[in-house]
Design a protein around this motif. Structure first.
Motif, mmCIF file in Angstrom:
data_model
loop_
_atom_site.group_PDB
_atom_site.id
_atom_site.type_symbol
_atom_site.label_atom_id
_atom_site.label_comp_id
_atom_site.label_asym_id
_atom_site.label_seq_id
_atom_site.Cartn_x
_atom_site.Cartn_y
_atom_site.Cartn_z
ATOM 1 N N GLU A 54 0.855 -1.186 0.000
ATOM 2 C CA GLU A 54 0.000 0.000 0.000
ATOM 3 C C GLU A 54 0.891 1.234 0.000
ATOM 4 O O GLU A 54 1.926 1.256 0.670
ATOM 5 C CB GLU A 54 -0.881 -0.031 1.251
ATOM 6 C CG GLU A 54 -1.927 1.045 1.309
ATOM 7 C CD GLU A 54 -2.768 0.930 2.575
ATOM 8 O OE1 GLU A 54 -3.130 1.979 3.132
ATOM 9 O OE2 GLU A 54 -3.050 -0.203 3.017
ATOM 10 N N GLU A 72 -1.502 -0.654 -3.846
ATOM 11 C CA GLU A 72 -2.839 -0.177 -3.504
ATOM 12 C C GLU A 72 -2.757 1.213 -2.877
ATOM 13 O O GLU A 72 -1.759 1.554 -2.237
ATOM 14 C CB GLU A 72 -3.503 -1.137 -2.513
ATOM 15 C CG GLU A 72 -3.679 -2.525 -3.070
ATOM 16 C CD GLU A 72 -4.168 -3.539 -2.043
ATOM 17 O OE1 GLU A 72 -4.620 -4.609 -2.482
ATOM 18 O OE2 GLU A 72 -4.087 -3.270 -0.822
ATOM 19 N N LEU A 130 -5.455 3.652 -0.543
ATOM 20 C CA LEU A 130 -6.739 3.796 0.135
ATOM 21 C C LEU A 130 -6.910 5.269 0.481
ATOM 22 O O LEU A 130 -6.111 5.824 1.231
ATOM 23 C CB LEU A 130 -6.778 2.939 1.400
ATOM 24 C CG LEU A 130 -6.625 1.441 1.183
ATOM 25 C CD1 LEU A 130 -6.508 0.710 2.515
ATOM 26 C CD2 LEU A 130 -7.808 0.906 0.403
ATOM 27 N N ARG A 146 -9.572 3.070 -9.837
ATOM 28 C CA ARG A 146 -10.471 2.935 -8.692
ATOM 29 C C ARG A 146 -11.220 1.615 -8.807
ATOM 30 O O ARG A 146 -11.870 1.335 -9.805
ATOM 31 C CB ARG A 146 -11.479 4.082 -8.635
ATOM 32 C CG ARG A 146 -12.340 4.025 -7.378
ATOM 33 C CD ARG A 146 -13.429 5.077 -7.341
ATOM 34 N NE ARG A 146 -12.896 6.413 -7.475
ATOM 35 C CZ ARG A 146 -13.658 7.499 -7.580
ATOM 36 N NH1 ARG A 146 -14.973 7.388 -7.578
ATOM 37 N NH2 ARG A 146 -13.111 8.691 -7.712
ATOM 38 N N LEU A 165 -14.736 1.122 0.071
ATOM 39 C CA LEU A 165 -14.720 0.322 1.290
ATOM 40 C C LEU A 165 -15.463 1.137 2.354
ATOM 41 O O LEU A 165 -14.953 2.136 2.848
ATOM 42 C CB LEU A 165 -13.276 0.030 1.712
ATOM 43 C CG LEU A 165 -12.411 -0.655 0.662
ATOM 44 C CD1 LEU A 165 -10.956 -0.691 1.100
ATOM 45 C CD2 LEU A 165 -12.921 -2.045 0.380
ATOM 46 N N TYR A 181 -14.395 1.676 6.565
ATOM 47 C CA TYR A 181 -13.236 0.781 6.569
ATOM 48 C C TYR A 181 -12.290 1.051 7.729
ATOM 49 O O TYR A 181 -11.645 0.145 8.224
ATOM 50 C CB TYR A 181 -12.503 0.920 5.235
ATOM 51 C CG TYR A 181 -11.450 -0.125 5.000
ATOM 52 C CD1 TYR A 181 -11.808 -1.436 4.700
ATOM 53 C CD2 TYR A 181 -10.100 0.188 5.064
ATOM 54 C CE1 TYR A 181 -10.849 -2.407 4.471
ATOM 55 C CE2 TYR A 181 -9.133 -0.780 4.835
ATOM 56 C CZ TYR A 181 -9.512 -2.075 4.540
ATOM 57 O OH TYR A 181 -8.560 -3.025 4.318
ATOM 58 N N GLU A 182 -12.175 2.314 8.126
ATOM 59 C CA GLU A 182 -11.296 2.670 9.236
ATOM 60 C C GLU A 182 -12.055 3.510 10.248
ATOM 61 O O GLU A 182 -12.977 4.243 9.894
ATOM 62 C CB GLU A 182 -10.096 3.504 8.745
ATOM 63 C CG GLU A 182 -9.083 2.741 7.972
ATOM 64 C CD GLU A 182 -7.880 3.603 7.574
ATOM 65 O OE1 GLU A 182 -6.848 3.013 7.274
ATOM 66 O OE2 GLU A 182 -7.990 4.842 7.548
ATOM 67 N N LEU A 209 -13.335 4.556 2.429
ATOM 68 C CA LEU A 209 -12.109 4.703 1.653
ATOM 69 C C LEU A 209 -12.303 4.125 0.262
ATOM 70 O O LEU A 209 -12.882 3.046 0.114
ATOM 71 C CB LEU A 209 -10.941 3.966 2.326
ATOM 72 C CG LEU A 209 -10.502 4.464 3.694
ATOM 73 C CD1 LEU A 209 -9.454 3.535 4.288
ATOM 74 C CD2 LEU A 209 -9.969 5.881 3.628
ATOM 75 N N TYR A 210 -11.841 4.861 -0.739
ATOM 76 C CA TYR A 210 -11.775 4.288 -2.077
ATOM 77 C C TYR A 210 -10.550 3.388 -2.149
ATOM 78 O O TYR A 210 -9.478 3.748 -1.655
ATOM 79 C CB TYR A 210 -11.624 5.370 -3.150
ATOM 80 C CG TYR A 210 -12.891 6.099 -3.506
ATOM 81 C CD1 TYR A 210 -14.061 5.406 -3.820
ATOM 82 C CD2 TYR A 210 -12.918 7.484 -3.565
ATOM 83 C CE1 TYR A 210 -15.227 6.082 -4.173
ATOM 84 C CE2 TYR A 210 -14.073 8.172 -3.920
ATOM 85 C CZ TYR A 210 -15.226 7.463 -4.216
ATOM 86 O OH TYR A 210 -16.367 8.127 -4.561
ATOM 87 N N MET A 211 -10.702 2.243 -2.783
ATOM 88 C CA MET A 211 -9.576 1.340 -3.045
ATOM 89 C C MET A 211 -9.133 1.576 -4.486
ATOM 90 O O MET A 211 -9.937 1.441 -5.421
ATOM 91 C CB MET A 211 -9.980 -0.124 -2.876
ATOM 92 C CG MET A 211 -8.966 -1.129 -3.397
ATOM 93 S SD MET A 211 -7.403 -1.145 -2.537
ATOM 94 C CE MET A 211 -7.830 -2.174 -1.143
#
Length: 184
Positions: free
Chosen positions: A97, A133, A135, A154, A158, A161-162, A171-173
């Motif tokens: 990441e 990755e 995020l 993209r 998520l 996610y956090e 969050l976008y992955m």
């Protein structure tokens, strides 16, 4: 992903180097800025100890071989104005990441792009990475544009996610594959 000695990366305007305790004061300056920290997942730093804790984290991910973090410096000055690197390495799946931040004084000058392009290239060519990755929180438009400019795709959202700073974050992955980057 083996990292024997810390790699220094030089670009047209920048030197990306290991961050040391001597950089704590400059790190505190930009990581105490609430705009820089808005999407960082931590409250703005308030003491030199906060900066030293951050540096300890950089050193721990390197020694545990779960990541690497470079200090971003402008060649003529040598002062750390941001950082970038990889964390959450999963070596058996050849993925990592990416993370980054930059002093607000240097936003909009192409510095983050130049630094990230260099470490992405390094990661694919020297660290046996196949997938990187990113995020990113949806309202973080600057980072979204930067990552997309670098060729990241993209993949999805998520949801919650956090949990940071007392709230759940979507969050976008995003991801970038080795063959997508090296074909450019």
């Amino acid at each position: 992903m083996s990292i024997d000695s810390f790699p220094v990366i030089e670009t047209k305007r920048l030197i990306l180097r290991k961050i040391t305790k001597d950089d704590a004061k400059s790190i505190l300056i930009y990581l105490s800025d609430k705009e820089v920290m808005k999407y960082y997942g931590l409250a703005p730093f308030t003491s030199i100890n906060d900066a030293l804790d951050e540096i300890s984290w950089y050193q721990s991910i390197e020694s545990n071989k779960t990541g690497i973090r470079w200090g971003i410096t402008i060649k003529e000055r040598g002062i750390v104005i941001g950082s970038c690197g990889f964390h959450n390495n999963v070596s058996q799946h050849f993925r990592t990441e990416i993370g980054f931040e930059l002093s607000r004084d240097h936003w909009g000058k192409g510095i983050a792009y130049e630094a990230l392009e260099a470490i992405i290239s390094y990661g694919f060519e020297h660290m046996n990475i196949h997938r990187i990755e990113a995020l990113i929180e949806p309202p973080n438009l600057r980072s979204l544009r930067l990552i997309e400019k670098l060729g990241f795709i993209r993949e999805g959202l998520l949801r919650h996610y956090e949990y940071t700073n007392g709230k759940f974050d979507d969050l976008y992955m995003y991801s970038l594959l080795k063959q997508e980057f090296l074909k450019e």
